[in-house]
Scaffold this active site. Structure first.
Site, PDB file in Angstrom:
ATOM      1  N   ASN A 103       7.146  -1.436  -6.242  1.00 29.43           N
ATOM      2  CA  ASN A 103       6.781  -0.730  -5.011  1.00 29.43           C
ATOM      3  C   ASN A 103       7.134   0.747  -5.148  1.00 29.43           C
ATOM      4  O   ASN A 103       7.595   1.204  -6.195  1.00 29.43           O
ATOM      5  CB  ASN A 103       7.470  -1.373  -3.795  1.00 29.43           C
ATOM      6  CG  ASN A 103       8.997  -1.319  -3.893  1.00 29.43           C
ATOM      7  OD1 ASN A 103       9.574  -0.537  -4.646  1.00 29.43           O
ATOM      8  ND2 ASN A 103       9.662  -2.174  -3.114  1.00 29.43           N
ATOM      9  N   ASP A 127       2.579 -12.866  -1.999  1.00 28.90           N
ATOM     10  CA  ASP A 127       3.713 -11.947  -1.867  1.00 28.90           C
ATOM     11  C   ASP A 127       3.237 -10.578  -1.389  1.00 28.90           C
ATOM     12  O   ASP A 127       3.927  -9.913  -0.607  1.00 28.90           O
ATOM     13  CB  ASP A 127       4.436 -11.819  -3.208  1.00 28.90           C
ATOM     14  CG  ASP A 127       5.641 -10.899  -3.126  1.00 28.90           C
ATOM     15  OD1 ASP A 127       6.632 -11.287  -2.474  1.00 28.90           O
ATOM     16  OD2 ASP A 127       5.577  -9.787  -3.685  1.00 28.90           O
TER      17      ASP A 127
END
Length: 347
Positions: A26, A220
């Site tokens: 991320n 996810d």
């Protein structure tokens, strides 16, 4: 990929290693939980497929049927090496249990730490007839207790799969472009999210069905979007409850991955994720529920410290019911973790 010896017949335990790249993480540099889940499944698929083809008979591919609850014990970062080791620990007549450990390695300092432990169940499907489940070659156990413990785990997951399938009729309607300006922040509707994906050849096994790891990575992603919309902070996957693969998803299908917030504690949030498939190529049929699971996320500061999670605001009776059910799962997991810590302290 390196391999080490196994205790019984069939393929050796294996280890798969890969360095984590920017597209695995991320914006804060933490590796996505879905990336790790995909690597876990790939290692499990390799060792279980090898084992199921270790004796003369029909060639087959091992298909993922279930992933037991897995906790993300510590974050993994860009530049670290993920070492994923897999070993077969139990076989029934038609299924294989694979236990997987994930360890992160800092290749500059040599420091290593365990990040994940997971248990996966596979079934062998014939290459000649994808609807035919073949028999699994048995493994040898060092002790009779190992076989008895494995059989107990097998019966427990089999019962849980049946219970999950029975309550699997609940639908989440896709939310692609919702008008969030009309919804109050921290409500279920505000953060609810969906992703639509066309299943292509790169997503699939030799049989033309989606890899379990591909599905888990998409799940996810959606769960992460829900969590980020709710908190508006950096979020990471903390754990995933058992993931049940109810039906295969064929190449050419359009899948809708939908997620909604079900429960929040002070420092964690539970997101329910469903995968529904619309197969319209070759053999059209009605939309069906393929996979379901609960993901737990935590909110982190820029320094990586846990932050308080905004309380989920429930509006409908169904939302209130799901909140209480989520609270029950949270308390059950918390009590189990405390019991394990007390047991470890006594040893």
């Amino acid at each position: 990929m390196s391999e080490r010896g196994a205790a019984g017949p069939g393929p050796a335990a294996i280890q798969v290693s890969r360095i984590m790249r920017p597209d695995d993480a991320n914006i804060a540099g933490n590796v996505h939980g879905g990336t790790i889940l995909k690597m876990i499944e790939e290692a499990g698929a390799i060792i279980s497929t090898r084992h199921c083809n270790s004796q003369a008979g029909e060639p087959c591919v091992a298909a993922l049927a279930r992933v037991e609850r897995t906790d993300f014990l510590s974050p993994m970062c860009i530049g670290e090496v993920a070492n994923v080791s897999a070993e077969i620990t139990y076989t029934s007549r038609h299924s294989v249990e694979v236990q997987v450990n994930v360890m992160s390695e800092n290749i500059l300092t040599g420091a290593k730490k365990v990040t994940n432990k997971a248990t996966l169940w596979y079934v062998p499907l014939s290459l000649k007839n994808v609807n035919k489940v073949l028999e699994v070659p048995p493994i040898q156990y060092a002790r009779k207790e190992q076989e008895d413990e494995g059989k107990k785990r097998y019966e427990e997951q089999k019962l849980d799969r049946l219970e999950t399938k029975q309550r699997n009729g609940d639908m989440i309607f896709p939310v692609i472009n919702p008008d969030r300006q009309t919804k109050e922040p921290h409500t279920v509707g505000y953060s609810q999210s969906s992703l639509i994906h066309l299943v292509g050849p790169s997503d699939c096994t030799l049989l033309g069905f989606v890899h379990g790891g591909v599905t888990m990575k998409l799940m996810d992603e959606v769960a992460g979007i829900v969590a980020a919309r709710h908190c508006k902070t950096n979020i990471v996957t903390a754990s995933v409850d058992a993931i049940n693969f109810h039906e295969k998803i064929k190449k050419g299908s359009v899948i809708t991955i939908s997620g909604r917030m079900t429960f929040t504690s002070n420092k964690s949030m539970e997101i329910e994720v469903f995968v529904d498939a619309d197969p319209f190529v070759d053999e059209p049929r009605e939309r069906y529920r393929a996979v379901s699971a609960f993901f737990t996320y935590v909110s982190l500061s820029k320094e990586g410290k846990p932050l308080p999670v905004p309380q989920l605001l429930t509006e409908t009776e169904d939302e209130k019911r799901r909140f209480e059910e989520g609270k029950g799962r949270y308390l059950q997991t918390k009590a189990k973790r405390q019991a394990q810590m007390q047991q470890a302290a006594r040893q």
